[in-house]
Structures are given as C-alpha cells and as structure tokens.
Enzyme design. Structure first.
Site, PDB file in Angstrom:
ATOM      1  N   MET A  27      31.223  41.786  15.953  1.00  0.00           N
ATOM      2  CA  MET A  27      31.732  40.594  14.696  1.00  0.00           C
ATOM      3  C   MET A  27      30.726  39.648  14.865  1.00  0.00           C
ATOM      4  O   MET A  27      29.587  39.915  14.385  1.00  0.00           O
ATOM      5  CB  MET A  27      32.967  39.068  15.056  1.00  0.00           C
ATOM      6  CG  MET A  27      34.431  40.638  16.006  1.00  0.00           C
ATOM      7  SD  MET A  27      35.202  41.422  14.533  1.00  0.00           S
ATOM      8  CE  MET A  27      36.763  40.804  14.345  1.00  0.00           C
ATOM      9  N   SER A  28      31.080  37.967  15.286  1.00  0.00           N
ATOM     10  CA  SER A  28      29.738  37.509  14.785  1.00  0.00           C
ATOM     11  C   SER A  28      28.485  37.187  15.701  1.00  0.00           C
ATOM     12  O   SER A  28      27.388  36.638  15.593  1.00  0.00           O
ATOM     13  CB  SER A  28      29.881  35.613  15.032  1.00  0.00           C
ATOM     14  OG  SER A  28      30.434  35.759  14.386  1.00  0.00           O
ATOM     15  N   VAL A  29      28.268  38.928  16.239  1.00  0.00           N
ATOM     16  CA  VAL A  29      27.226  38.611  17.814  1.00  0.00           C
ATOM     17  C   VAL A  29      26.208  39.193  16.890  1.00  0.00           C
ATOM     18  O   VAL A  29      24.861  39.725  16.594  1.00  0.00           O
ATOM     19  CB  VAL A  29      28.130  40.284  18.820  1.00  0.00           C
ATOM     20  CG1 VAL A  29      26.483  40.568  19.216  1.00  0.00           C
ATOM     21  CG2 VAL A  29      28.504  38.959  19.369  1.00  0.00           C
TER      22      VAL A  29
END
Lengths: 449, 449
Positions: free
Chosen positions: A164-166
C-alpha cells in the site's frame, strides 16, 4: 457473512472499484469506509474463512475485483496477499543473482514485552498487539539478524503482500537517490521534467515539494465525499475497461493533468497520494524507465532480495506509484536494514549515504504540524518517509492498513510488518503499534544479547 | 501499421478476447487467423517497435487486453513476454531455496550447423532458423551444460514468456507423477473424481484417455468457425467482467460441464485443449491443490528454478491449465533436463522414473496417425508429451507459436525455446524447426566436446 460481503451497496461497489488496489487513504482518517464494529483478527482470519479455496471455490468464498468484493472486510484480508490474482501487474525482478542472507537469531522474550497503548491506561503485550492490529506478518531485525518472525492468515514467507502506501516510500527513496546523484534537481519545477503537467497544480511546484508532499493541490482522500478527487483518481487508474458513459481521465497520468491548485506550495504538509504518482512520472521521464524497472535495478536486485516483487498497473501499463507495490515480508525488512545502515547492504552502497542522512534528518516539523496529526506530535515527512524525531531517531514507511517499515537507529532495530486492519487509517492503528515498536526498541537496547 | 494493429475487425476483437491468453490452437492449423504475409522477425521485433515504452507510451504503441490489440501480430510478440501486465495471474513460486546451477559451456560452432527444411531442397543454417521461427529465446543443453543461449526482442534471461501449450505438458507430467504414486488411477472414470463432469462428454472417459487426448469430445479449435467450441471456452475463461447479455458458462469449470460427446473415447488422438483443463480439474480435486500450487510444490521448487513462474486465471481464480503458464527460459530448460535424466535433477528424484519411462515409450502411433499430422509421421502423444519415435527417441512439449521443450536422449540434448511465430500452428513452424533440432543433435553427437 458471505451475504454481507457479496451484497455490496452501489456506493460500496463504486468505492471498491475506484479504490483500485486499496489506494492509500490519508492516515488521518480514523473510520473505515463501512464503519464498525468488525470481526476480530481470529474471526476474520482469511485462512480460516477459506477464501478462494476449492476447485471451484464455493460461490460465497469467491473474491472478485469487478464486483468490489475484493475490498470488503474481511475478504480484503485475502486480497492483500493476492492482488495479482485480481488485476494486471508488472514484475519487479530481483534479477538472477544470489540472495543476501538475513541471518536468524530468534528470541522468545519479545512476545511478553509490555507497553501502554496511546489514549489508554491498560497495558498490552507485544503478542497481543499483533492481533489488535490484524497483523498478517511481522519480522523484527536487531543488528541485522531476525529476532522475531511471524505469519498469520494466508501470508507465507514465500508470498507477497500489498505494501500500500509503503510504496510511496520506495518511490521517495528512488527520488532521493537521483537527487543525491545529481540526476534530478530537487529545486527544479515539475513542469521542467513533465511539460504535460504545466497546466495542472503540480506544474509550478518544485520536485522537493512533491517529494515532501507540501504541494498545494486539490486532492481530497475523504471517501465519505462522493466528489472527492480520490474517486476520479481511482477510476482513472482502474485497469478494467471503462464504462461506455465514462468521460473522465483514462490513466493515472491523464488524471494528474486534471489536478487543480488549492492553497500555496511549500507551506504545509498535506498527505496526498497524487504527489507520489506525479513523482513516479517525473522519475520515469528523467530516467526513461518505469518505477517498477527502477525499483528492480536500483533497489531490489542490488539488495539481494529473495523474491520478485510486483506492482499493479493502469490500463496503459503504468505502475501505480502511489500504492501498487506487493513484496515479500523479508524483502521489506532487507530494505529497512539497508536504510538503517545508511544505504549499505549486501556488500554495497545501494542508496547514497547523503540521501539517507537527509531522510533521517527529516522535513519541517512546523509544516507537518499544520496537518493536525494529534498522535504524531513533533513528526515530519521527508522524501515520503515519516520521521518521528523521537529520542531514538526512528523513522518509518507507513501503509493505510498497518503496513510498515519502522527503522529505529538507536536500538539498531528494523520492523517490517504487513497487516490488514479493517479501518483504513493509521490513526486507528497507531495507538497499539507505535508504543509497541518503541517498547520493543527499549527492550532490545536493554537486553541486546 | 499501428492503425492496422489497433483498428481490429469485430471478428478479430472477438477472437482476441476469446482466446484469452493465446489459447493453444491445434498444431494442425496451418494458417494464422489473419492470414499472411507477415513482417519478418526483424521487422516485427517488439523491442524495435517500442511497444509500451515511454511515460506514457505513444497511443499507437499501447497494448491492451480488452480491445484485443494484445493478440494482433506483431504486438503479440510483446504480449507473449508480458501476459501478467494484461490480466490477473497466480504465482508459481520457486520457494526460497537455492537455485540449481545450469553450468555453462557455450560453443560457437552451432550457428553454422546446416539442415534442409521439410518440404524444401534449400538448406538453411541453425542461426537462420531462429529468425525463420520468430524465436524470442533459445537455450540448448548438452549433457546438462548450456552450450547455446540467445535472447531476442523483449525477452530477457530474467523475464517470463508464455509457454502456451507447453503448459499442457506440465499438467500431463503432474498427472503422470500422481499415477505413478498411486494417488490417481489412470483407468478410473473422470466422473469418479469430478462428479460435476458426469453429464458432460468427459464423464465416462478414463483419466488416461484425457491424459492422452483420445477422448471423443466435441471441441473444435477451428477459429475460422464462429460456432467452434473454442470461442465459448475462451469466453468462459476470460477474466474480464462478462457482458450484460452474456448467458454462457462463466469459468473454465462451467465450460467443461457443457462439452458434448463426439465419436468414441479411446479410438483416436484428437488434440483438444479442453482435455487439459479437465485434467487440471481432476488434479485439483484429487490433491486439494490448484495446478499452480502443484506445479510449485512438485516441480518448480524441487528443481531449483531460478525464477518464479506464473499462470493466468479465470474470473474465479482457477489457473488456465490448457495454456496459461509463463516461465523463464532457463527454467524451461531445467525442466527438460530433469526429464532427460529420468526425473532426477538438483540431487533428487522429482518425477518418478517409471512415469518418465512411460512418457518416453509414447502412446499409440496408430491412434495418433488418425489425427492426420502429415509432418509428424510415426509420432504419438502420451501424458501430454509429443513423442517422435525417431532414432534418437526424441520427445517434446509443443506450444502454438513455436514454444518447445525438445528432449533428445541419444544426443543428451535438451532444447528450450520461446517463440512468437505469426502463424498459430506448428505445421507452419515445424519445417524449419524439427529438422534443425535433429541436425543439432547429430552435430552434438558427432562433436561432443
């Protein structure tokens, strides 16, 4: 429950469709799209629920992309470990070289480490925090050795999980590398690199403002608002054929050109996924390579990853820089360990030390404070890393459902975690994770072995 | 040319959509769907044509699944190395163990080997045959060492390429393994294992008849016939959302239940992809694991593959057993070398020797002759392998656009080849490949080094 999952409201379907891969929600969002309460970690265990098991799976255990069932909780807990089975993806090759070993030195004393969650006076153990956070897998490195490793649900050591936002942190790190190398000028305007963005809000922002998300752009990630830009972003990037009456942008890049200004560049931190997509475009234009290729050549291959990773793509094959990466858990840990070692891993300098130093120093805490994250006092955001500025100098990559790479330099500790918390926002997850990470760091400092 | 590619006729679009992954055409088909003439290997080189290059790619260089452009020649030459960027896939994990080395002993004398193509009196060199066959990559092993290795177009050593009908051979080999182990009874009826197939033509066939494609089923792979069953098969397996007015089967398994009888089981070889899909269902039911899982656990991981492979899936996540596998080229060679060594590779017995022996002995040449392959005299088909019964005892896996694993026991030679010949059928490809393989084998026998 299957009925609940599969009989989605029109709005839920639209949402699921538009999110297209669990687009990162702003971490300030405290409530999940469907509200609560949710079944707990045990009751929502995707292995126990038997999603997509059988030949064929029972109809009420089939998960699909096009009907939105993939993103409804608890089916989402299967989806995050199986994005590629639902949508087109591009490989992030590890190359064909040897794997960089992650030596193991497992410890049995960490489960009992105690901490007090934020906004609570009731202590909790490390082991309890894993369930509280719907953890799918977690690896703790201490001084480069695996001291703790657990997998839950359908995630396996040889599996890949949505970061995801990683993903943003990888893209930000790539940008920081190119800046350190002089290939990309942080002070240059965006439209210098991507003329197509000249008329958009990004055009007169600097690359640095995009990297630190201090652009003034109109991009709401409030899913409760049907007019929020995040819907148009998701619809543009959705790899499925567009509906006949669809008139909006048809790719991430087309969407980015429609982004309007709001506020002033460089004055405050605003967490907006569109910045990372714009940064991905800049990187692709500067290097002539996609974000997936860059990730493979500049990080995945040199760090001796043990598995290929992959990224979701839109209908013209552009990787989703804002949130489309899936990786193996231990490779996420390798990345964190490389950063902890100032860019050195697998016997080589992978990220320039000057770039890591810049990230560790962080961005403007004053700009960050304006975003109003009550649970992140004194933090900053730099090159798409979250910097705590705490006594240990910890900094982190953070994904919407609890994914993280948490680097604690003082404790010589790296935590890589995949999770599938039902609430889309770290505000709901931080209370039982941030103090847990810090407690673990203190424990490792006190009892280093 | 881009106009030619993208402005597809309705029929071409329907075809491309329905083929869904380049479903294997019968090798008896001599003419490509669009007829000829086609640009040659150089003029159709996908790297030179720049498909999907750029951020974004130019509109006339975008390849899509839903508009059928992915399967039009020459765009198809990019597609075969990039199926996963167009559709959902499931991983075939190599696991996390060490890679089994393929030692290299490259030779420079093979390019000049000469042979005379079938139906011709004009000799050709080995090197010339590679272009004639639109080769994307080729590896030749002699006594287990790489003596020749070339990549063309967009295929790289660290890439994966569609194996097309070579997929069938993997599935047939898995079945042969389970038969040798006593887990699967070759003489048992199909509906014993898959009751859902009882009312279909498969129901009263034996597993062996399915494995050897001697079932009497109505399944035309004649793409020129709009009523051919292969269209319904492709539409059922297409992972995209079904059109609103679609009333047909919605998955491979649903399609298989609609297959009608034609002729008598066990009397003649009929090359029909549906047999492999039925076999995949049987394997999944017997083992509780999908074909992709089995392939990972029983072959990919034990043989020490250097890369993960992957399979395309239908809308309920079932892997396309008849043609959905993509692999690295050298892993295809490892598989062939393992089979050449009677199932032993990477220090272990991976396929029971009795199963390999049964394959090498072949099936009924009389049954095979009835299929009328003029260019394959005296051949047979066994457990989804093509057996030449030539003086070298060669046998092969064969894919529709020229993919192969060619095992020549006498010459201690294995050839793994990926190709993207414009004509969908080996009848057009065999004249410049089969005699080339045999000439190379004789050369290696005469000059073994």
């Amino acid at each position: 429950m299957s009925r609940t999952v599969l009989t989605l409201s029109r709005r839920a379907r639209q949402q699921a469709l538009s999110i297209a891969l669990g687009l990162a929600l702003g971490p300030a969002l405290a409530a999940g799209p469907a509200g609560g309460p949710f079944p707990d970690a045990q009751a929502s265990d995707p292995a126990k629920l038997g999603w997509m098991v059988g030949a064929p799976p029972p109809p009420d255990r089939v998960i699909r992309f096009d009907d939105g069932s993939y993103w409804a909780f608890p089916a989402m807990r299967w989806t995050v470990s199986n994005f590629r089975q639902l949508m087109p993806t591009v490989n992030v090759s590890r190359g064909l070289g040897p794997v960089a070993a992650l030596p193991s030195a497992l410890r049995d004393d960490l489960d009992a480490v105690r901490f007090t969650p934020l906004n609570s006076d009731r202590p909790m153990t490390w082991r309890e925090s894993l369930d509280a956070n719907y953890t799918d897998g977690i690896v703790v490195l201490h001084r480069g050795r695996i001291v703790y490793e657990r997998y839950f649900g359908v995630l396996k050591p040889e599996g890949q999980h949505g970061a995801m936002s990683v993903t943003k942190t990888f893209v930000g790190t790539l940008a920081a590398m190119l800046v350190a190398e002089g290939v990309l000028e942080a002070g240059q305007r965006v439209d210098h690199y991507v003329p197509e963005l000249a008329a958009s809000a990004f055009g007169n922002a600097t690359v640095r403002q995009v990297m630190d998300m201090t652009t003034g752009i109109k991009f709401s990630e409030n899913y409760a608002d049907p007019n929020a830009e995040v819907w148009a972003h998701g619809a543009a990037g959705n790899p499925l054929p567009k509906p006949k009456d669809y008139t909006g942008p048809r790719s991430y890049y087309e969407f980015l050109q429609t982004v309007k200004p709001e506020g002033v560049h460089g004055e405050a931190f605003h967490y907006r996924t569109a910045n990372t997509d714009a940064l991905g475009w800049i990187l692709a234009r500067v290097t002539g390579k996609s974000v997936a290729q860059l990730l493979s050549e500049r990080i995945w291959s040199p760090m001796g990853a043990e598995q290929d990773a992959y990224m979701s793509v839109d209908s013209i094959g552009m990787p989703f820089a804002g949130g489309g990466l899936s990786t193996g858990l231990r490779d996420l840990a390798r990345f964190g360990e490389m950063i902890r070692n100032n860019g050195v891993f697998n016997g080589r300098q992978i990220v320039p030390a000057i770039a890591v130093g810049d990230i560790r120093r962080g961005g403007s805490t004053a700009d960050f404070a304006k975003a109003g994250y009550a649970q992140l006092p004194g933090w900053s955001y730099r090159s798409m890393w979250w910097v705590t500025h705490n006594a240990h100098g910890a900094f982190a990559a953070r994904g919407v459902h609890g994914q993280t790479v948490y680097v604690d330099p003082k404790a010589e500790m790296v935590i890589a975690r995949f999770a599938s918390h039902p609430v889309a926002g770290n505000a709901a997850i931080d209370p039982t994770s941030l103090p847990a990470y810090h407690a673990l760091a203190r424990h490792l400092l006190a009892a280093p072995r």
